[in-house]
Structure formats: structure tokens, C-alpha cells
Design a protein around this motif. Structure first.
Motif, PDB file in Angstrom:
ATOM      1  N   LEU A   1       0.842  -1.192   0.000  1.00 11.15           N
ATOM      2  CA  LEU A   1       0.000   0.000   0.000  1.00 11.15           C
ATOM      3  C   LEU A   1       0.877   1.242   0.000  1.00 11.15           C
ATOM      4  N   PRO A   2       0.402   2.331  -0.603  1.00  9.13           N
ATOM      5  CA  PRO A   2       1.203   3.562  -0.596  1.00  9.13           C
ATOM      6  C   PRO A   2       1.452   4.025   0.819  1.00  9.13           C
ATOM      7  N   GLU A   3       2.561   4.710   1.016  1.00  9.88           N
ATOM      8  CA  GLU A   3       2.911   5.162   2.355  1.00  9.88           C
ATOM      9  C   GLU A   3       3.439   6.589   2.307  1.00  9.88           C
ATOM     10  N   THR A   4       3.281   7.271   3.415  1.00 10.04           N
ATOM     11  CA  THR A   4       3.778   8.642   3.520  1.00 10.04           C
ATOM     12  C   THR A   4       5.289   8.625   3.734  1.00 10.04           C
ATOM     13  N   SER A   5       5.879   9.806   3.760  1.00  9.64           N
ATOM     14  CA  SER A   5       7.327   9.896   3.981  1.00  9.64           C
ATOM     15  C   SER A   5       7.715   9.381   5.361  1.00  9.64           C
ATOM     16  N   ALA A   6       6.743   9.367   6.282  1.00 14.23           N
ATOM     17  CA  ALA A   6       7.004   8.856   7.630  1.00 14.23           C
ATOM     18  C   ALA A   6       6.759   7.349   7.739  1.00 14.23           C
ATOM     19  N   GLY A   7       6.366   6.716   6.640  1.00 16.97           N
ATOM     20  CA  GLY A   7       6.137   5.277   6.662  1.00 16.97           C
ATOM     21  C   GLY A   7       4.737   4.870   7.037  1.00 16.97           C
ATOM     22  N   THR A   8       3.831   5.835   7.165  1.00 19.97           N
ATOM     23  CA  THR A   8       2.436   5.546   7.500  1.00 19.97           C
ATOM     24  C   THR A   8       1.697   5.061   6.264  1.00 19.97           C
ATOM     25  N   VAL A   9       0.898   4.004   6.411  1.00 16.36           N
ATOM     26  CA  VAL A   9       0.120   3.480   5.290  1.00 16.36           C
ATOM     27  C   VAL A   9      -0.970   4.467   4.920  1.00 16.36           C
ATOM     28  N   ALA A  10      -1.136   4.704   3.631  1.00 21.94           N
ATOM     29  CA  ALA A  10      -2.158   5.618   3.136  1.00 21.94           C
ATOM     30  C   ALA A  10      -3.172   4.852   2.293  1.00 21.94           C
ATOM     31  N   ALA A  11      -4.422   5.311   2.320  1.00 14.69           N
ATOM     32  CA  ALA A  11      -5.479   4.680   1.535  1.00 14.69           C
ATOM     33  C   ALA A  11      -5.232   4.922   0.054  1.00 14.69           C
ATOM     34  N   ASP A  12      -5.582   3.938  -0.751  1.00 16.65           N
ATOM     35  CA  ASP A  12      -5.410   4.044  -2.197  1.00 16.65           C
ATOM     36  C   ASP A  12      -6.680   3.516  -2.854  1.00 16.65           C
ATOM     37  N   ARG A  13      -7.634   4.415  -3.089  1.00 21.09           N
ATOM     38  CA  ARG A  13      -8.933   3.997  -3.618  1.00 21.09           C
ATOM     39  C   ARG A  13      -8.844   3.499  -5.060  1.00 21.09           C
ATOM     40  N   ALA A  14      -7.785   3.858  -5.742  1.00 19.32           N
ATOM     41  CA  ALA A  14      -7.635   3.401  -7.120  1.00 19.32           C
ATOM     42  C   ALA A  14      -6.851   2.095  -7.202  1.00 19.32           C
ATOM     43  N   GLY A  15      -6.383   1.605  -6.063  1.00 17.97           N
ATOM     44  CA  GLY A  15      -5.552   0.412  -6.058  1.00 17.97           C
ATOM     45  C   GLY A  15      -6.340  -0.870  -5.825  1.00 17.97           C
ATOM     46  N   GLN A  16      -5.616  -1.904  -5.431  1.00 19.07           N
ATOM     47  CA  GLN A  16      -6.185  -3.249  -5.310  1.00 19.07           C
ATOM     48  C   GLN A  16      -6.905  -3.480  -3.992  1.00 19.07           C
ATOM     49  N   LEU A  17      -6.694  -2.612  -3.002  1.00 23.72           N
ATOM     50  CA  LEU A  17      -7.236  -2.864  -1.666  1.00 23.72           C
ATOM     51  C   LEU A  17      -8.759  -2.945  -1.670  1.00 23.72           C
ATOM     52  N   GLY A  18      -9.415  -2.029  -2.352  1.00 24.84           N
ATOM     53  CA  GLY A  18     -10.876  -2.058  -2.381  1.00 24.84           C
ATOM     54  C   GLY A  18     -11.413  -3.352  -2.971  1.00 24.84           C
ATOM     55  N   GLU A  19     -10.781  -3.828  -4.020  1.00 26.80           N
ATOM     56  CA  GLU A  19     -11.198  -5.080  -4.646  1.00 26.80           C
ATOM     57  C   GLU A  19     -11.035  -6.248  -3.678  1.00 26.80           C
ATOM     58  N   LEU A  20      -9.898  -6.303  -2.990  1.00 19.58           N
ATOM     59  CA  LEU A  20      -9.676  -7.391  -2.038  1.00 19.58           C
ATOM     60  C   LEU A  20     -10.676  -7.332  -0.890  1.00 19.58           C
ATOM     61  N   ALA A  21     -10.937  -6.129  -0.372  1.00 19.66           N
ATOM     62  CA  ALA A  21     -11.902  -5.984   0.721  1.00 19.66           C
ATOM     63  C   ALA A  21     -13.292  -6.408   0.275  1.00 19.66           C
ATOM     64  N   GLY A  22     -13.627  -6.120  -0.971  1.00 18.40           N
ATOM     65  CA  GLY A  22     -14.939  -6.508  -1.476  1.00 18.40           C
ATOM     66  C   GLY A  22     -15.097  -8.003  -1.644  1.00 18.40           C
ATOM     67  N   GLN A  23     -14.001  -8.715  -1.828  1.00 23.96           N
ATOM     68  CA  GLN A  23     -14.057 -10.164  -2.057  1.00 23.96           C
ATOM     69  C   GLN A  23     -13.785 -10.969  -0.790  1.00 23.96           C
ATOM     70  N   ALA A  24     -13.228 -10.347   0.239  1.00 24.46           N
ATOM     71  CA  ALA A  24     -12.845 -11.078   1.456  1.00 24.46           C
ATOM     72  C   ALA A  24     -14.075 -11.516   2.241  1.00 24.46           C
ATOM     73  N   ASP A  25     -13.912 -12.587   2.993  1.00 22.66           N
ATOM     74  CA  ASP A  25     -14.970 -13.044   3.899  1.00 22.66           C
ATOM     75  C   ASP A  25     -14.875 -12.368   5.250  1.00 22.66           C
ATOM     76  N   VAL A  26     -13.671 -11.924   5.625  1.00 18.71           N
ATOM     77  CA  VAL A  26     -13.434 -11.197   6.871  1.00 18.71           C
ATOM     78  C   VAL A  26     -12.314 -10.195   6.607  1.00 18.71           C
ATOM     79  N   VAL A  27     -12.451  -8.988   7.157  1.00 19.11           N
ATOM     80  CA  VAL A  27     -11.386  -7.993   7.056  1.00 19.11           C
ATOM     81  C   VAL A  27     -10.973  -7.578   8.466  1.00 19.11           C
ATOM     82  N   THR A  28      -9.675  -7.607   8.708  1.00 25.45           N
ATOM     83  CA  THR A  28      -9.115  -7.087   9.958  1.00 25.45           C
ATOM     84  C   THR A  28      -8.319  -5.835   9.620  1.00 25.45           C
ATOM     85  N   LEU A  29      -8.644  -4.740  10.298  1.00 30.05           N
ATOM     86  CA  LEU A  29      -7.994  -3.469  10.038  1.00 30.05           C
ATOM     87  C   LEU A  29      -7.368  -2.936  11.316  1.00 30.05           C
ATOM     88  N   GLY A  30      -6.096  -2.582  11.247  1.00 35.95           N
ATOM     89  CA  GLY A  30      -5.491  -1.895  12.386  1.00 35.95           C
ATOM     90  C   GLY A  30      -4.122  -2.357  12.810  1.00 35.95           C
TER      91      GLY A  30
END
Length: 289
Positions: A85-114
């Protein structure tokens, strides 16, 4: 059903009468777990949560973490699909709505975030992305910084009917409550469950939004070690992916987490074991209830 004054103790007998679903067929029957987390400096949190999900019985594992850590994670957890996932200069994960994450979340049976996330604003964006992309009945486990993000939007889950489990520690519970928690963790877990319309697992105290409550009493000081909460979040996700209901998964996970720690005491003492050493104990603990 018990009310808030009738918190039940989680025992092997209670769990035997509340048996976990036994999937049949291939790995797809045990579900796909997606774990989203892992900043540049904390990729191990995603590893711990992901492997715990597999140890609890998940069929397919997917990890989404900071791009700079993805290659190393894919080697450390060869059983998983890993995306960066894209990250800031400080190494923090940033959301990427145009990337693969949304597709994976839509297909997953369970999502763990955090697990392993940093940056409250970035985590809020990730929380919204995941909730928007995942199916309305897809269980979501929120841990660590995702709980901080939720505390900024306390009405986010209200009325959605989405199956959500929150796994706060005491500090995170304070953020969610807007005050320091008291000593009665059964009551605090119940308040959080009602306020956020989610199942809550707070240091072995499990509460449902409808007022039911349970308590795991065999946990020991050794569980208070770095990464232990990541293991619990992944363990929960693995049980949910097998088809367990949220309160059932939370009670079984609280028990398996605590008893796996107890099994390590003869080898390492009460406070000498590591979170990653809990992982290998999980299947045996679940199997011997």
C-alpha cells in the motif's frame, strides 16, 4: 439469554456446547481473511495477525501493508497473497482507492484493520475505504489505530447492522469511551458494545450489543507482551472466516488466546514468552477444548 448482570464465565464446557462450525471441502470453505495494517516500521503486526488467522482455520490469507515491507512479508508468510500500500514519507500506510485494496476488501470473507497502523488521519481514510468496499454482512475486526479512528466517528457503525468486533486494550478503550475506564471491565465492555453497536473483546471481557456478556478468567500477565493483541485480532478473524458468529468467535478467541499463553508457561515462565510463540499453540488449544 443472560443480561448484563449475568456475565458468563468462558469455560471448556461452555465452548463445547457452543461448537465452532466445521467447514467441509477445500480452502474456500474456510474463508478468505484480509489483514490491513503494517506501517514501514511495524510490519510484524500484520504477520502475527495473519498467521494467527491461518492457525485458527482460515482457508486463504491476504495481507495489505506498507509497500516498502511487502516483499519481506511475502517471504516471511509464503502462504499469503501480499500487496503493498502507498505510504507517507514517515512510513504511515495511506489509503489508495484506485488500487487493489478495495477489490480485495470486497471479495474477502473477513477484514481485519489496524494491526501495525500509524497515523490517525490515514487510518480514518483506510477505515472508510474498507467499510465502503466490503460487503454489508462481511465481518470486520477493528484493532489498534482503527479503534482510535472509530473513536473520532462514534456513529459510523450505528444502524448499519454490520458484524463488527472491536479488540481494544485499556488505552484504546479509553479513547472509545472518552474517559479513563474503570475497574469493572465487564461494565466497560458492555458500554462500548452498546455505544458502537459491535461485539467488544476487552482483555477477556466479551460483550454483545444486546447486553449479553462473557468473561475469560485464565489469562495471565504473560499475555501483556508486544504483539499479543495482534495475535488475538487475527485469531478472531480466522474463527469468523470459518463461519462463527461474532460473539462466538470472540469468546472462543479469548479462551484460545489465554490458554495458549498458559501452555507456554512451563517452558518460558509467566512473563517470558513472545507473542509469536502463541501462534503454534492455537490449533492444539482449539482442538483440545
Amino acid at each position: 439469554m443472560p443480561n448484563r448482570s449475568e456475565v458468563r464465565v468462558i469455560t471448556p464446557g461452555l465452548l463445547r456446547d457452543w461448537a465452532l462450525p466445521v467447514p467441509v471441502g477445500g480452502k474456500e470453505s474456510r474463508g478468505t481473511v484480509l489483514v490491513v495494517g503494517g506501517s514501514r516500521f511495524t510490519p510484524g503486526a500484520v504477520l502475527l495477525a495473519g498467521v494467527a488467522a491461518l492457525r485458527a482455520g482460515a482457508g486463504v490469507l491476504q495481507l495489505a501493508a506498507a509497500e516498502s515491507t511487502a516483499a519481506a512479508l511475502s517471504i516471511q508468510v509464503p502462504e499469503a497473497l501480499v500487496i503493498g500500500l502507498p505510504e507517507t514519507s514517515a512510513g504511515t500506510v495511506a489509503a489508495d482507492r484506485a488500487g487493489q485494496l478495495g477489490e480485495l476488501a470486497g471479495q474477502a470473507d473477513v477484514v481485519t484493520l489496524g494491526p501495525g497502523l500509524t497515523g490517525i488521519d490515514e487510518t480514518r481514510d483506510l477505515l472508510h475505504l474498507v467499510l465502503d468496499a466490503a460487503g454489508p454482512r462481511t465481518p470486520v475486526v477493528l484493532d489498534a489505530y482503527a479503534l482510535g479512528a472509530l473513536s473520532h466517528e462514534p456513529g459510523l457503525l450505528a444502524g448499519t447492522g454490520r458484524p463488527v468486533v472491536l479488540t481494544p486494550n485499556i488505552t484504546e478503550a479509553g479513547h472509545l469511551l472518552g474517559r479513563d475506564p474503570g475497574d469493572d471491565l465487564d461494565a466497560e465492555a458492555a458500554e462500548l458494545a452498546g455505544r458502537y453497536e459491535a461485539v467488544v473483546s476487552l482483555y477477556g471481557h466479551v460483550a454483545a450489543p444486546d447486553g449479553r456478556g462473557w468473561r475469560e478468567e485464565s489469562g495471565d500477565a504473560g499475555l501483556g507482551t508486544s504483539g499479543s493483541g495482534d495475535v488475538l485480532a487475527g485469531l478472531l478473524a480466522g474463527l469468523l472466516s470459518r463461519g462463527a458468529e461474532p460473539v462466538q468467535a470472540a469468546c472462543w478467541a479469548a479462551f484460545a488466546h489465554a490458554v495458549s499463553g498458559q501452555r507456554l508457561i512451563p517452558r518460558y515462565g509467566r512473563i517470558g514468552f513472545l507473542a509469536r510463540e502463541l501462534l503454534d499453540e492455537i490449533p492444539r488449544t482449539l482442538a483440545t477444548v
